[in-house]
Motif scaffolding. Structure first.
Motif, mmCIF file in Angstrom:
data_model
loop_
_atom_site.group_PDB
_atom_site.id
_atom_site.type_symbol
_atom_site.label_atom_id
_atom_site.label_comp_id
_atom_site.label_asym_id
_atom_site.label_seq_id
_atom_site.Cartn_x
_atom_site.Cartn_y
_atom_site.Cartn_z
ATOM 1 N N TYR A 32 39.349 17.289 104.473
ATOM 2 C CA TYR A 32 38.405 16.810 105.488
ATOM 3 C C TYR A 32 38.420 15.294 105.534
ATOM 4 C CZ TYR A 32 36.684 21.478 104.485
ATOM 5 O OH TYR A 32 36.602 22.814 104.267
ATOM 6 N N GLY A 44 23.840 22.709 106.159
ATOM 7 C CA GLY A 44 24.956 23.452 106.719
ATOM 8 C C GLY A 44 25.971 22.521 107.338
ATOM 9 N N PHE A 45 27.153 23.071 107.652
ATOM 10 C CA PHE A 45 28.228 22.235 108.173
ATOM 11 C C PHE A 45 27.869 21.617 109.514
ATOM 12 C CE2 PHE A 45 29.095 26.300 110.117
ATOM 13 C CZ PHE A 45 29.559 25.984 111.377
ATOM 14 N N ASN A 46 26.933 22.217 110.260
ATOM 15 C CA ASN A 46 26.525 21.647 111.541
ATOM 16 C C ASN A 46 25.028 21.343 111.572
ATOM 17 O OD1 ASN A 46 25.367 24.155 111.691
ATOM 18 N ND2 ASN A 46 26.383 24.770 113.584
ATOM 19 N N ASN A 49 21.175 25.126 109.818
ATOM 20 C CA ASN A 49 20.462 26.046 108.934
ATOM 21 C C ASN A 49 19.356 25.313 108.206
ATOM 22 O OD1 ASN A 49 22.357 28.095 109.549
ATOM 23 N ND2 ASN A 49 23.734 27.310 107.983
ATOM 24 N N SER A 93 33.391 35.857 107.327
ATOM 25 C CA SER A 93 32.572 34.666 107.510
ATOM 26 C C SER A 93 32.804 34.101 108.907
ATOM 27 C CB SER A 93 32.915 33.609 106.464
ATOM 28 O OG SER A 93 32.253 32.390 106.771
ATOM 29 N N PRO A 94 31.729 33.873 109.672
ATOM 30 C CA PRO A 94 31.904 33.306 111.001
ATOM 31 C C PRO A 94 32.152 31.792 110.982
ATOM 32 C CG PRO A 94 29.578 33.662 110.582
ATOM 33 C CD PRO A 94 30.320 34.200 109.388
ATOM 34 N N ASP A 95 31.936 31.156 109.830
ATOM 35 C CA ASP A 95 31.970 29.701 109.764
ATOM 36 C C ASP A 95 33.070 29.115 108.891
ATOM 37 O OD1 ASP A 95 29.612 29.553 111.329
ATOM 38 O OD2 ASP A 95 28.414 29.957 109.543
ATOM 39 N N TYR A 96 33.580 29.878 107.926
ATOM 40 C CA TYR A 96 34.476 29.291 106.939
ATOM 41 C C TYR A 96 35.797 30.034 106.832
ATOM 42 C CZ TYR A 96 30.270 26.873 105.468
ATOM 43 O OH TYR A 96 29.151 26.103 105.446
ATOM 44 N N ASP A 116 41.085 33.644 107.215
ATOM 45 C CA ASP A 116 39.712 34.152 107.287
ATOM 46 C C ASP A 116 39.371 34.831 105.969
ATOM 47 O OD1 ASP A 116 39.224 33.330 109.895
ATOM 48 O OD2 ASP A 116 39.990 35.194 110.749
#
Length: 142
Positions: A32, A44-46, A49, A93-96, A116
């Motif tokens: 990153y 959270g990443f965005n 949460n 996972s929907p995010d990672y 995934d």
């Protein structure tokens, strides 16, 4: 607020005799180049949460969470716990995603190698990644 990852340019100490071998050495810059810091009780990443212990639309309501001993759970509580574990093992996972190769194997990032992963295995992988032996070359580990 988000910003570029800034790493120290101080030379590594003698505890790292094989610089460049372990992807964790310059974490998170290996994978990153930007990072975000959430404000208030968001995480959270965005930053979408609530931090642990908070909930509600603005993450302002406190929620007391108590980690219980599995041996103290009732049969219905144990069944619910096992059902959630099973759900985590069968939910992608929907995010990672996880890397399937080192940064070097990815040709310094030009050939991405990610996969995934289900939620349960993501937690297993994160624990493995941060606690695995550090390679020092040859057969030596640290």
């Amino acid at each position: 607020s988000c910003q570029d990852v800034v790493l120290s340019n101080a030379p590594p100490g003698p505890q790292f005799p094989f610089t460049g071998v372990d992807d964790r050495e310059s974490w998170p810059s290996v994978f990153y180049n930007r990072t975000c810091q959430c404000s208030g009780n968001f995480m959270g990443f965005n930053c979408g949460n609530c931090k642990f212990g908070f909930w509600g639309p603005n993450c302002t309501e406190r929620r007391l969470l108590v980690r219980r001993n599995i041996f103290d759970l009732s049969v219905p509580e144990k069944n619910k716990f096992l059902a959630y574990l099973n759900l985590a093992k069968h939910t992608t996972s929907p995010d990672y995603v996880i890397p399937t190769g080192s940064y070097g194997q990815m040709n310094n990032g030009s050939t991405p190698m990610f996969k995934d992963i289900n939620i349960y295995d993501l937690f297993v992988w994160m624990h493995y990644y941060v606690s695995r032996d550090t390679l020092l070359g040859g057969s030596e580990i640290w």
